[in-house]
Design an enzyme around this catalytic site. Structure first.
Site, mmCIF file in Angstrom:
data_model
loop_
_atom_site.group_PDB
_atom_site.id
_atom_site.type_symbol
_atom_site.label_atom_id
_atom_site.label_comp_id
_atom_site.label_asym_id
_atom_site.label_seq_id
_atom_site.Cartn_x
_atom_site.Cartn_y
_atom_site.Cartn_z
ATOM 1 N N HIS A 88 0.918 -1.165 0.030
ATOM 2 C CA HIS A 88 -0.128 0.021 0.272
ATOM 3 C C HIS A 88 0.629 1.239 0.093
ATOM 4 O O HIS A 88 1.891 1.215 0.685
ATOM 5 C CB HIS A 88 -0.800 0.130 1.470
ATOM 6 C CG HIS A 88 -2.182 0.849 1.169
ATOM 7 N ND1 HIS A 88 -1.907 2.126 1.350
ATOM 8 C CD2 HIS A 88 -3.352 0.669 0.742
ATOM 9 C CE1 HIS A 88 -3.183 2.750 1.073
ATOM 10 N NE2 HIS A 88 -4.101 1.945 0.802
ATOM 11 N N ASP A 103 -7.870 -5.469 0.066
ATOM 12 C CA ASP A 103 -8.466 -6.356 -0.894
ATOM 13 C C ASP A 103 -8.172 -7.666 -0.730
ATOM 14 O O ASP A 103 -8.664 -8.681 -1.495
ATOM 15 C CB ASP A 103 -8.070 -5.703 -2.219
ATOM 16 C CG ASP A 103 -8.760 -4.439 -2.790
ATOM 17 O OD1 ASP A 103 -9.783 -4.211 -2.357
ATOM 18 O OD2 ASP A 103 -7.739 -3.484 -3.403
HETATM 19 N N1 CMC Z 1 4.331 -7.705 -4.622
HETATM 20 C C1 CMC Z 1 5.469 -7.691 -4.906
HETATM 21 N N2 CMC Z 1 6.232 -6.449 -4.404
HETATM 22 C C2 CMC Z 1 5.530 -5.342 -4.410
HETATM 23 C C3 CMC Z 1 4.093 -5.240 -4.315
HETATM 24 C C4 CMC Z 1 3.500 -6.493 -4.391
HETATM 25 N N3 CMC Z 1 2.168 -6.689 -4.037
HETATM 26 N N4 CMC Z 1 3.881 -4.191 -3.891
HETATM 27 C C5 CMC Z 1 4.972 -3.558 -3.787
HETATM 28 N N5 CMC Z 1 6.026 -4.217 -4.175
HETATM 29 C C6 CMC Z 1 7.489 -3.675 -4.153
HETATM 30 C C7 CMC Z 1 7.886 -3.132 -5.443
HETATM 31 O O1 CMC Z 1 8.280 -3.811 -6.510
HETATM 32 C C8 CMC Z 1 8.923 -2.036 -4.796
HETATM 33 O O2 CMC Z 1 10.139 -2.756 -5.011
HETATM 34 P P1 CMC Z 1 11.588 -2.076 -5.130
HETATM 35 O O3 CMC Z 1 11.624 -1.260 -3.868
HETATM 36 O O4 CMC Z 1 12.560 -3.321 -4.993
HETATM 37 O O5 CMC Z 1 11.426 -1.480 -6.541
HETATM 38 C C9 CMC Z 1 8.407 -1.794 -3.393
HETATM 39 O O6 CMC Z 1 7.721 -2.916 -3.026
HETATM 40 C C10 CMC Z 1 7.612 -0.422 -3.245
HETATM 41 O O7 CMC Z 1 6.582 -0.600 -3.795
HETATM 42 P P2 CMC Z 1 5.751 0.581 -5.033
HETATM 43 O O8 CMC Z 1 5.461 0.100 -6.043
HETATM 44 O O9 CMC Z 1 7.056 1.721 -5.094
HETATM 45 O O10 CMC Z 1 4.653 0.950 -4.202
HETATM 46 P P3 CMC Z 1 3.403 1.812 -4.318
HETATM 47 O O11 CMC Z 1 3.152 2.765 -3.413
HETATM 48 O O12 CMC Z 1 3.979 2.817 -5.784
HETATM 49 O O13 CMC Z 1 2.268 1.007 -4.810
HETATM 50 C C11 CMC Z 1 0.445 -0.451 -4.731
HETATM 51 C C12 CMC Z 1 1.418 0.778 -4.049
HETATM 52 C C13 CMC Z 1 -0.640 -0.733 -3.696
HETATM 53 C C14 CMC Z 1 0.074 0.010 -6.133
HETATM 54 C C15 CMC Z 1 1.603 -1.853 -4.953
HETATM 55 O O14 CMC Z 1 1.932 -2.258 -3.631
HETATM 56 C C16 CMC Z 1 0.867 -2.900 -5.535
HETATM 57 O O15 CMC Z 1 0.787 -3.052 -6.971
HETATM 58 N N6 CMC Z 1 0.072 -3.893 -4.769
HETATM 59 C C17 CMC Z 1 -0.729 -5.012 -5.470
HETATM 60 C C18 CMC Z 1 -1.922 -4.280 -5.903
HETATM 61 C C19 CMC Z 1 -2.924 -4.154 -4.887
HETATM 62 O O16 CMC Z 1 -3.237 -4.872 -4.176
HETATM 63 N N7 CMC Z 1 -3.533 -3.113 -4.996
HETATM 64 C C20 CMC Z 1 -4.673 -2.556 -3.946
HETATM 65 C C21 CMC Z 1 -4.182 -1.382 -3.029
HETATM 66 S S1 CMC Z 1 -5.136 -1.235 -1.423
HETATM 67 C C22 CMC Z 1 -6.747 -0.829 -2.069
HETATM 68 C C23 CMC Z 1 -6.885 0.203 -2.845
HETATM 69 O O17 CMC Z 1 -6.106 1.336 -2.959
HETATM 70 O O18 CMC Z 1 -7.726 0.155 -3.796
#
Ligand code: CMC
Length: 424
Positions: free
Chosen positions: A302, A359
């Site tokens: 998140h 989720d």
């Molecule tokens: N699985 C594996 N690695 C992950 C995941 C994941 N679900 N989420 C983040 N990471 C890693 C990402 O690759 C990055 O690694 P590194 O630092 O080595 O590059 C690190 O963790 C930081 O992640 P980020 O992508 O910079 O984080 P963000 O704040 O931009 O993205 C997110 C947040 C929710 C989009 C992301 O965690 C994600 O894609 N999660 C899976 C989709 C999901 O469950 N979404 C629902 C979110 S909660 C409800 C809502 O908002 O509707």
């Protein structure tokens, strides 16, 4: 701490500091460009606030979520969804008379115009219900165009909340080829929706009280989450003074994506894939860490929570309880629990502070209630609607709000001379 300083080249700029009621600190940069010619650059808005808001407070480090000051756990346990809608939109819990009037209004405005039923005939049977929901919500603006009459916003807010559930249930009925079931005025918000989803004209149907209270809880847990992707979309679209129905449609479309609300559908698809692949969840935890692989653990991570998402904690407990009460044994719940356990102890997830989000467990509950996977994000949208409405209303009533218009740093070609096609 009332100002912050930025040194740019030879010059120093003093910028005002804003502190919120929970001591959150922000540097006000609105005048910075005018003074310096430079902008602040923050793709993904990780360090950028778009507004001051009195609706929802999140402390992502400590896993705190409050609507208008009330803890999410308490609201999910004790409140009704209409009560939470009222709280979010109008800022205070309703008294008995206010709640009765609000709930009654929500019931009485549940019908959609009969002509709107014809739109459903035009959609293909396999249309995604989020596409139907967004189109139908936008089309409400054709029936209720803005006139500027006093009280119009409040009436449209009721219309939206009341009709969205009917539109959603009709979308499901359309997908399975069953006749639409009209709303019933003696049912609660949640029961009315479930009745429209699952009743059939041929036989009597009574809404299971466990389903009704579970749906009430789920809707409350989804009701607001401050400046997330869809709420920001609503605020941005609404800042152009687009009408309330068009603004809400932008929220529904933004929510649909799998990185946002679409994750609840993606989680179940992922858990099913792992289960069908023999249940080797450890393999998928490793796969999620492989940067050459697109696979992510859906329902994990998140932008704001760097601790347990409090909604996920409530839903994890609810999923276990509900399945047990209903005598349902869903192998996907076991896969989810094992996956969570392994991920929470894995260095990759620990270092990045990746926890299950809202989720991760919600889909398992929806499944147990008989709600099909493609409807999961629609359920999220029904829950989030009061949040979008509150932000839209807060913004439209704030005299200091201007049209949302971010700047950019241009990285394309510098000015060049047009060359006629014959000479290229
Ligand atoms: N699985 C594996 N690695 C992950 C995941 C994941 N679900 N989420 C983040 N990471 C890693 C990402 O690759 C990055 O690694 P590194 O630092 O080595 O590059 C690190 O963790 C930081 O992640 P980020 O992508 O910079 O984080 P963000 O704040 O931009 O993205 C997110 C947040 C929710 C989009 C992301 O965690 C994600 O894609 N999660 C899976 C989709 C999901 O469950 N979404 C629902 C979110 S909660 C409800 C809502 O908002 O509707």
């Amino acid at each position: 701490m009332s100002t912050a300083k930025i040194i740019l080249g030879e010059k120093e700029y003093e910028l005002p500091v804003v502190v919120g009621t929970e001591n959150e600190v922000g540097i006000h940069t609105t005048k910075f460009r005018g003074q310096s010619g430079a902008i602040t650059l923050d793709p993904g808005f990780g360090s950028t606030g778009s507004c001051e808001s009195g609706i929802t407070f999140i402390n992502g480090e400590e896993g705190i979520l409050r609507y208008r000051g009330y803890a999410i756990d308490e609201l999910a346990e004790k409140a009704s969804f209409p009560e939470v809608c009222y709280l979010l939109i109008y800022g205070e819990l309703p008294n008995k008379a206010q709640l009765e009037k609000f709930s009654d209004d929500l019931t009485r405005h549940s019908l959609i115009h009969e002509d709107m039923k014809k739109f459903y005939e035009g959609f293909p049977a396999n249309a995604h219900p989020m596409a139907i929901l967004s189109s139908m919500v936008c089309s409400l603006s054709t029936y209720y165009p803005e006139t500027g009459e006093p009280g119009e916003d409040d009436l449209n807010i009721i219309r939206l909340l009341a009709k969205a559930k009917t539109i959603a249930a009709f979308a499901y009925k359309k997908s399975i080829g069953q006749p639409f079931i009209y709303p019933k005025n003696d049912l609660s918000y949640s029961a009315n929706f479930l009745n429209m989803m699952f009743a059939v004209p041929a036989e009597p149907y009574t809404v299971d009280p466990i389903f009704e209270s579970t749906l009430n809880k789920l809707l409350i847990l989804h009701a607001d989450h401050e400046q997330n992707c869809s709420t920001s979309a609503v605020r941005l679209v609404g800042s152009s003074h687009a009408n309330i129905f068009a603004s809400m449609t932008s929220g529904i479309c933004a929510l649909w994506g799998p990185l946002h609300g679409g994750a609840n559908q993606a989680v179940i698809e992922m858990l099913t894939m792992i289960h069908n692949d023999g249940g080797d969840y450890k393999k998928y935890v490793k796969k999620a860490q492989d940067k050459s692989d697109d696979f992510k653990l859906m329902g994990f991570g998140h932008r704001v929570y760097k601790n347990f998402d409090p909604r996920a904690r409530i839903l994890k407990a609810a999923a276990g309880e509900i399945l047990e009460k209903m005598g349902v044994n869903d192998p996907l719940l076991d896969v989810a629990r094992q996956l969570e356990e392994v991920a929470l102890n894995d260095d990759y997830f620990v270092q990045r502070k990746l926890y299950p989000n809202v989720d991760f467990y919600s889909g398992i509950i929806y499944r147990a209630m008989g709600i099909p996977t493609e409807m999961f994000t629609v359920m999220f949208a029904l829950g989030r609607l009061p949040g979008w409405i509150s932000h839209w209303r807060e913004m439209r009533n704030d005299p200091s709000m201007r049209i949302g218009r971010p700047r950019q740093i241009y990285t394309g070609p510098q000015g060049r001379t047009f060359v006629p096609v014959e000479s290229r």
